[in-house]
Design an enzyme around this catalytic site. Structure first.
Site, PDB file in Angstrom:
ATOM      1  N   LYS A  53      -2.100  -1.624  -3.850  1.00 38.02           N
ATOM      2  CA  LYS A  53      -2.977  -0.450  -3.769  1.00 38.02           C
ATOM      3  C   LYS A  53      -2.160   0.816  -3.878  1.00 38.02           C
ATOM      4  O   LYS A  53      -1.171   0.931  -3.156  1.00 38.02           O
ATOM      5  CB  LYS A  53      -3.708  -0.488  -2.432  1.00 38.02           C
ATOM      6  N   LYS A  66       0.855  -1.189   0.000  1.00 34.63           N
ATOM      7  CA  LYS A  66       0.000   0.000   0.000  1.00 34.63           C
ATOM      8  C   LYS A  66       0.889   1.235   0.000  1.00 34.63           C
ATOM      9  O   LYS A  66       1.691   1.433   0.912  1.00 34.63           O
ATOM     10  CB  LYS A  66      -0.911  -0.006   1.221  1.00 34.63           C
TER      11      LYS A  66
HETATM   12  C1  PBG Z   1      -7.363   3.561   5.615  1.00 32.51           C
HETATM   13  C2  PBG Z   1      -7.621   3.436   4.178  1.00 32.51           C
HETATM   14  C3  PBG Z   1      -7.465   4.374   3.143  1.00 32.51           C
HETATM   15  C4  PBG Z   1      -7.959   3.783   1.991  1.00 32.51           C
HETATM   16  C5  PBG Z   1      -8.380   2.507   2.331  1.00 32.51           C
HETATM   17  N1  PBG Z   1      -8.143   2.304   3.671  1.00 32.51           N
HETATM   18  C6  PBG Z   1      -6.986   5.772   3.189  1.00 32.51           C
HETATM   19  C7  PBG Z   1      -5.590   6.078   3.516  1.00 32.51           C
HETATM   20  O1  PBG Z   1      -4.740   5.216   3.675  1.00 32.51           O
HETATM   21  O2  PBG Z   1      -5.348   7.273   3.669  1.00 32.51           O
HETATM   22  C8  PBG Z   1      -8.047   4.446   0.651  1.00 32.51           C
HETATM   23  C9  PBG Z   1      -9.073   3.887  -0.268  1.00 32.51           C
HETATM   24  C10 PBG Z   1      -9.421   4.755  -1.423  1.00 32.51           C
HETATM   25  O3  PBG Z   1      -8.798   5.795  -1.712  1.00 32.51           O
HETATM   26  O4  PBG Z   1     -10.391   4.396  -2.110  1.00 32.51           O
HETATM   27  N2  PBG Z   1      -6.026   3.661   5.972  1.00 32.51           N
END
Ligand code: PBG
Length: 342
Positions: free
Chosen positions: A263, A210
């Site tokens: 992601k 991520k």
């Molecule tokens: C929580 C999380 C996020 C997303 C999914 N889980 C936001 C982030 O990390 O700031 C993003 C999902 C999206 O942009 O659709 N940490």
């Protein structure tokens, strides 16, 4: 055109070798369908939903046209719709009643995601409930863990709270637990907590690769989870690092992840492909909020053919190697696919 206007042929058409002729396979819709290599289907999708407190709430999210924040009582209807579209799974994000330094709304027994999970399991037991494990929607500072005095996120204390979050979600009936926080060692600690709590049957989907991406902007509006100071670069991955992404996946599998994720999806399709080639586990890609918002904005302006561009995008993610696609397009894409036939 008269023969006098025709340009002289460099080669006679008949000299193009027959084995170089590829258009034979593209001649008709039937042939194209018969040789199609990648088939997108509603069963590839996981549909993310934002759950909020209150009753009868369906509050549109301005930066994510077509998506709304839903109160728990709205979820039975949502679940029925997903089942009727053959979408197997829903992913829950929570907007708690109040936020605090420890993100207690994430791990209390009757937190918003725990309530939503129970309601969904009552309404539609076969729909797979995936719960996001993170603290950023629940902390008043908006970071994904608890803070030290200098404002940095403390790893191990955060992991404890994340494990409690996962356990409370499992107790509520979650089928798949999906940690998105990016603390080190959380998969192993969560796995152990679930095993000890009698939930060794629950699946862990690790947000392994991520990245600290600007494509999460609309999500942070939707979930009210933007950090109040600084950013997430000290825990989420640095976008240029592909080799490190493979190491993170390898580590999470060693710690007990059942499925792994890359992601965002589109700017990271090389890593989806590489992970597909290197790891024989179910692989997910998250088609994130900013990716959704871009297509919606262009489609809303009439600049692109929305149906074709969305299906081409999702097909590309699948062709790169994703088994599962987390996408806000899931419902509309499933409707289009059903209409088109496969
Ligand atoms: C929580 C999380 C996020 C997303 C999914 N889980 C936001 C982030 O990390 O700031 C993003 C999902 C999206 O942009 O659709 N940490």
């Amino acid at each position: 055109m008269t023969s006098a206007q025709q340009p002289a042929l460099l080669h006679s058409a008949g000299s193009i070798p027959t084995e170089h002729r590829m258009r034979r396979l593209r001649r008709s819709d039937g042939l194209r369908r018969m040789v199609r290599e990648t088939r997108l289907s509603p069963s590839d999708f996981i549909y993310p939903v934002f759950v909020t407190v209150g009753r009868d709430v369906r509050e549109p999210i301005p930066s994510m046209p077509g998506q709304s924040r839903l109160s728990v009582d709205q979820l039975a209807q949502e679940a029925a719709e997903l089942r009727s579209l053959d979408i197997p799974a829903i992913l829950l994000f929570g907007l708690p009643e109040s936020k605090d330094a420890e993100g207690s709304g994430a791990w209390i027994r009757d937190g918003i995601v725990q309530q939503a999970t129970r309601a969904l399991k009552d309404a539609q037991p076969d729909l797979i409930v995936v719960t996001d494990v993170c603290l950023c929607e629940y902390t008043d500072h908006g970071h994904c863990g608890v803070l030290a005095d200098d404002g940095s996120v403390i790893n191990d204390a955060s992991v404890e709270l994340l494990a409690q979050t996962a356990l409370s979600q499992a107790e509520a009936g979650a089928d798949v637990i999906a940690p998105s926080d990016m603390m080190d060692g959380r998969i192993g600690v969560i796995r152990q907590a679930l095993d000890q709590g009698g939930f060794d049957d629950r699946t862990l989907l690790a947000y392994s690769a991520k990245f600290a991406s600007a494509f999460y902007g609309p999500f942070r509006d939707a979930a009210d989870s933007a950090p109040q100071f600084g950013d997430r670069r000290a825990y989420q991955m640095d976008p240029p690092n592909g080799r490190e992404a493979m190491r993170a996946i390898e580590r999470d599998l060693a710690e007990g992840a059942d499925m792994v994720m890359v992601k965002p999806a589109l700017a990271y399709l090389d890593l989806v492909r590489e992970a597909r080639q290197r790891f024989d586990v179910p692989l997910a890609a998250y088609n994130v909020s900013g990716e959704y918002a871009m297509l919606k904005a262009a489609a809303g302006n009439g600049w692109i053919d929305e149906e074709r561009v969305v299906l081409e995008t999702l097909t590309g993610i699948k062709r790169a190697g994703a088994d599962l696609i987390l996408t806000y397009h899931a419902k509309e894409a499933s409707r289009w696919l059903a209409r088109q036939g496969s």
